[in-house]
Design an enzyme around this catalytic site. Structure first.
Site, PDB file in Angstrom:
ATOM      1  CG  HIS A 176      -2.986  -6.188 -94.605  1.00  0.00           C
ATOM      2  ND1 HIS A 176      -2.541  -5.711 -93.380  1.00  0.00           N
ATOM      3  CD2 HIS A 176      -2.191  -7.247 -94.893  1.00  0.00           C
ATOM      4  CE1 HIS A 176      -1.531  -6.455 -92.958  1.00  0.00           C
ATOM      5  NE2 HIS A 176      -1.293  -7.391 -93.853  1.00  0.00           N
ATOM      6  CG  ASP A 188       2.117  -8.017 -91.548  1.00  0.00           C
ATOM      7  OD1 ASP A 188       1.378  -7.989 -92.545  1.00  0.00           O
ATOM      8  OD2 ASP A 188       1.835  -8.615 -90.501  1.00  0.00           O
ATOM      9  CD  GLU A 221      -3.623 -10.024 -93.238  1.00  0.00           C
ATOM     10  OE1 GLU A 221      -3.181 -11.135 -93.575  1.00  0.00           O
ATOM     11  OE2 GLU A 221      -3.121  -9.350 -92.309  1.00  0.00           O
ATOM     12  CD  GLU A 222      -1.550  -8.051 -89.408  1.00  0.00           C
ATOM     13  OE1 GLU A 222      -1.478  -9.239 -89.046  1.00  0.00           O
ATOM     14  OE2 GLU A 222      -0.672  -7.499 -90.076  1.00  0.00           O
ATOM     15  CD  GLU A 247       0.316 -10.208 -95.549  1.00  0.00           C
ATOM     16  OE1 GLU A 247       0.939  -9.287 -94.992  1.00  0.00           O
ATOM     17  OE2 GLU A 247      -0.917 -10.329 -95.508  1.00  0.00           O
ATOM     18  CG  HIS A 319       2.725  -9.577 -86.104  1.00  0.00           C
ATOM     19  ND1 HIS A 319       1.803 -10.599 -85.973  1.00  0.00           N
ATOM     20  CD2 HIS A 319       2.485  -9.025 -87.319  1.00  0.00           C
ATOM     21  CE1 HIS A 319       1.056 -10.666 -87.060  1.00  0.00           C
ATOM     22  NE2 HIS A 319       1.454  -9.718 -87.895  1.00  0.00           N
TER      23      HIS A 319
END
Length: 908
Positions: A176, A188, A221-222, A247, A319
């Site tokens: 993604h 990510d 996706e998140e 991923e 994140h």
């Protein structure tokens, strides 16, 4: 020559009475052995110094081997061929461009990344007639979870590399390209996207593959796995059977095989050049220990077979803004890219469709870039054979040893180890939970191995004191072998539970990561059988009277070639035994003492090094994967402290049979290590720049909310912000479930700040039938792509593309449907409570209709609707202030889909 004559060398002769009354001569002084023999005896004799040396070497070997195997720099080589160097350089540049800005689905940077990828894909496949590109938009409305319906407008980028054999089902590569609002998304999932571009370039510049390969560069996706879900409805999806999902649930390091759908596909991971894998993580994911998901879930539930390859650590910068290029090693990208190329190359050019094992969960691990895998059924068969063989083989041997060889096993023998394990476990629980945890609760976030090694030292000292104390009060014979048998029994019981779990293996009750118990039991049981066989084949000793007596007791384990140091000398049980009686048995006893004085080294080498490595590496991987989650919940904290105790206990278990032989220098070293460890645990900060405190932010309706664990000092951090001090606003902290808190304060808004707006209005409301109501609303949230709606009693929702009309409720089919005007319906008579809305247009209005059933006692047949919309990339002064002024040991992540939200409430 008679038995009393000298054969060679000078020897002192001693007469010894024989059972027949005759006299023979026994030598008490023999020719001194050469230096090589003496060195072997000194090293492998059962001496405290020798044992301590073996233990120290084992610890060094264990830590060094594990560190090497898990090291990115030592195990991953950068490419050497010109073509692969170009692939890596190109992918690295792609990663730099993708991660230039945070690019969540709700940001304008997301469109820039989409356009960049669109350009790169077009450039890569130009002039390749066997490659197709689909960059169209799609819309889906589906039930994403219980009582939750999601609407998604997607813009996935799909590429199909057609194979030469159209009869073969296709292989999917997926990653993604969106990030979260607070992160640059390098790991990510920028590295996954960059790897897809690298694999696409590899296929475009090589021979057309036999099997069709499809790429899904998916979006959003998140916050719901929307891009993958949208692709499931695409026509190309029907031809796919296998997949590899790339991923990142960490931020760099090595890309590990998280999980696989079945053994039939997992076993082919041995074709990659740098396999790094353990099904321990698969068990953790399947048992919901990791509170995040990947697109793997969507593909598996859709019936595909494949793998989830991902980065897994460290989660404290996952994140956050620290997931950026400067914190990433290019070797990490090459690890994922090279393994993706190898796996794709094998799958796309091999016939694997008739493989067995497609319905079997896989068990797997890697060691030094070698991959090992088996099916649950195979391991279960091995386990059951071992479970049956252990009592069948050891039972008769133990009976023979005790009954006929006169092995006297006293009470101290039987109960010293179990008692020591119970007491030491209690000591460990008190030390960890009532000591370390109270003194420095969040230390596992930064120094988990300090806690493990300190706890291990304390427990090892406790075992040493207990076992030697029991032995001093009640001397016992051959405690080493008794302990090995008892530990084998412990592993045997554990293996029974593991085997039972594997026979019923399922999501939520997964046991595929417990393969280590098979290895540990096999080693320990083999050593116990070796010891029992040694006892079984010993000869009996004749007393002068002719009666039989035991050939061996516990005191015969000492080394007897005259080279014992002072720590190695042990007192004999019967000090008043006459000198003549000693000589009577010297020859037979010496033979046995030499035999049993050296068998310990074989048992030690058989049990301890490999067991220590298996336990340490497994424990390290678990700790390394979950220690940062202590910042997420109290449940995670409890689990982490439990793992620390179990890790320490199990790591000691292999050396317990030998622990009472540790010399005083080792004991003093353990005491010093424990004291230093306790001092550090009591004094060091739990968070630092390399291991930061992770807090989560959202500004909701002009109020800044910061979320984190209770006790980390959130209010102190916020109280030091200039806007808080200058305005004098109060900070309010509310307790949340599971050990968290929400600290909020009025956000600072300068005059030139961009303030988002949200309006919701009712645009149609009718009573469709006597028992069902219908209403519609319009949501206007400029520059917002994401909104959430909460309500009750709704039976169907409509997403309008054209005229808003109320369709007859009975005419709407259950589940998803679409009418001739392009309006999307989702009907669920069991009830819908939440709707998630995701649109591509920046200023497009949402038009939604609702069918609901009011309660019979409602005075008003209105439907209350709570609306919240999110923004990701507008100017947020409160967030910028936190980034600028908080200490370098604090990182910031988003709490929700955006960093700012507005709410509204309306009744229809």
């Amino acid at each position: 020559m008679t038995s009393g004559e000298e054969e060679e060398g000078t020897r002192e002769q001693v007469p010894v009475s024989q059972p027949t009354g005759t006299t023979s001569i026994v030598s008490t002084k023999e020719k001194q052995p050469n230096i090589f023999i003496r060195a072997i005896r000194a090293t492998f004799g059962y001496r405290k110094t020798s044992l301590t040396l073996f233990v120290l070497l084992t610890i060094f070997f264990t830590v060094a081997f594990s560190s090497y195997d898990n090291s990115l720099d030592f195990t991953i080589d950068l490419p050497e061929t010109k073509f692969e160097k170009q692939l890596l350089d190109s992918s690295w540049l792609d990663l730099q461009n993708i991660a230039r800005y945070p690019h969540s689905y709700g940001s304008h940077a997301n469109d820039k990344v989409h356009d960049y990828l669109e350009s790169r894909i077009s450039q890569t496949i130009k002039g390749k007639p066997f490659i197709e590109f689909d960059n169209g938009d799609e819309k889906i409305l589906y039930n994403s979870s219980k009582k939750v319906v999601s609407y998604y407008e997607g813009n996935n980028l799909l590429v199909r590399v057609n194979g030469t054999d159209s009869s073969l089902p296709a292989f999917l590569l997926s990653a993604h390209y969106d990030s979260v609002p607070s992160s640059y998304g390098v790991t990510d999932d920028g590295m996954g996207i960059a790897s897809l571009l690298g694999v696409l370039s590899y296929l475009a510049n090589n021979k057309q593959p036999k099997r069709t390969v499809i790429f899904n560069f998916n979006n959003d996706e998140e916050f719901g796995l929307y891009g993958a879900q949208a692709f499931v409805t695409h026509p190309w999806f029907k031809q796919i059977q296998y997949f590899l999902n790339l991923e990142g649930t960490g931020a760099g390091g090595k890309a590990i095989l998280f999980r696989g759908t079945d053994y039939g596909i997992v076993k082919h991971f041995d074709k990659v050049r740098y396999p790094y894998a353990t099904s321990i993580f698969q068990q953790g994911f399947n048992n919901r220990l990791i509170h995040s998901e990947t697109d793997y879930k969507v593909y598996k539930e859709a019936g595909l077979r494949g793998l989830d390859l991902a980065f897994y650590k460290p989660r404290d910068i996952y994140h956050t803004g620290e997931d950026n290029i400067k914190n990433i090693n290019i070797r990490s990208l090459w690890h994922m890219l090279s393994n993706s190329i190898d796996f794709t190359n094998f799958i796309s050019n091999s016939i694997i469709d008739n493989d067995t094992g497609k319905d079997e969960p896989a068990i797997y691990l890697s060691v030094l870039n070698y991959f090992f895998s088996t099916s649950v059924t195979t391991l279960n068969t091995i386990n059951m054979v071992l479970i049956v063989l252990f009592p069948v083989l050891s039972g008769p041997l133990l009976f023979i040893t005790v009954r006929y060889k006169k092995w006297n096993i006293g009470t101290a023998n039987l109960f010293s180890l179990p008692l020591a394990i119970v007491i030491t476990s209690l000591v460990g629980a008190v030390v960890v939970n009532q000591g370390f945890r109270l003194v420095n609760e969040f230390l596992p976030a930064s120094r988990p191995m300090l806690l493990v090694t300190t706890t291990t030292s304390i427990l090892l000292l406790t075992y040493y004191i207990l076992l030697n104390g029991i032995n001093f009060v009640s001397p016992s014979g051959d405690q080493k072998l008794v302990s090995i048998i008892q530990i084998s029994f412990i592993y045997w019981i554990a293996l029974i539970f593991v085997t039972r779990g594997l026979s019923q293996n399922a999501i939520g009750d997964d046991h595929t990561g417990e393969f280590a118990f098979t290895i540990l039991f096999l080693l320990e049981a083999t050593a116990s059988l070796f010891g029992l066989i040694g006892w079984t084949f010993t000869r009996s000793v004749k007393e002068p009277t002719g009666d039989e007596e035991p050939l061996l007791n516990g005191r015969m384990e000492r080394y007897v070639d005259g080279s014992d140091d002072e720590d190695d000398v042990e007192e004999e049980d019967d000090e008043d035994q006459s000198e003549e009686e000693n000589h009577q048995h010297e020859m037979t006893v010496k033979h046995l003492m030499q035999h049993f004085g050296y068998d310990w080294s074989l048992q030690f080498l058989l049990i301890v090094p490999i067991s220590s490595l298996v336990i340490y590496n497994s424990g390290w991987l678990v700790i390394d994967g979950i220690n940062k989650s202590i910042q997420e919940s109290l449940v995670a904290e409890n689990f982490i402290y439990l793992i620390i105790q179990l890790f320490s206990q199990f790591w000691i278990l292999p050396i317990l049979p030998f622990v009472y032989k540790l010399n005083r220098f080792m004991v003093l070293g353990l005491i010093a290590f424990a004291l230093v460890g306790v001092t550090l645990i009591s004094s060091v900060d739990p968070f630092n720049q390399d291991n930061p405190l992770k807090l989560r932010f959202i500004e909701r309706d002009g109020v800044a909310h910061v979320y984190g664990r209770t006790g980390v000092g959130i209010s102190n951090i916020l109280g030091d912000m200039p806007s808080v001090k200058e305005s004098g606003v109060g900070i309010k902290c509310d307790s949340l479930p599971d050990g968290n808190e929400d600290c909020s304060y009025k956000a600072y808004l300068p005059g030139n700040s961009t303030i988002p707006s949200l309006s919701v209005k009712s645009i149609n409301s009718t009573a469709q039938q006597a028992y069902i109501n219908f209403g519609a609303i319009q949501i206007n949230a400029p520059e917002s792509r994401e909104c959430s709606l909460e309500f009750k009693k709704v039976k169907a929702i409509v997403v309008y593309s054209g005229e808003i009309t109320a369709k007859n409720f009975k005419a709407i089919p259950d589940g998803f449907s679409e009418d001739s005007k392009g309006n999307l319906y989702y009907k669920d008579v069991s009830g819908i409570d939440v709707a998630q809305l995701n649109k591509l247009g920046w200023n497009k209005k949402f038009n939604f209709g609702f069918y609901w059933l009011p309660d019979i006692d409602d005075d008003v047949a209105a439907l209350p609707i709570h609306v919240e919309c999110f923004w990701s990339d507008i100017t947020i002064p409160a967030y910028d202030e936190l980034l600028h002024y908080t200490p370098n040991w604090v990182t910031w992540a988003n709490r929700e889909k955006g960093l700012v939200s507005l709410t509204n409430r309306i009744e229809v």
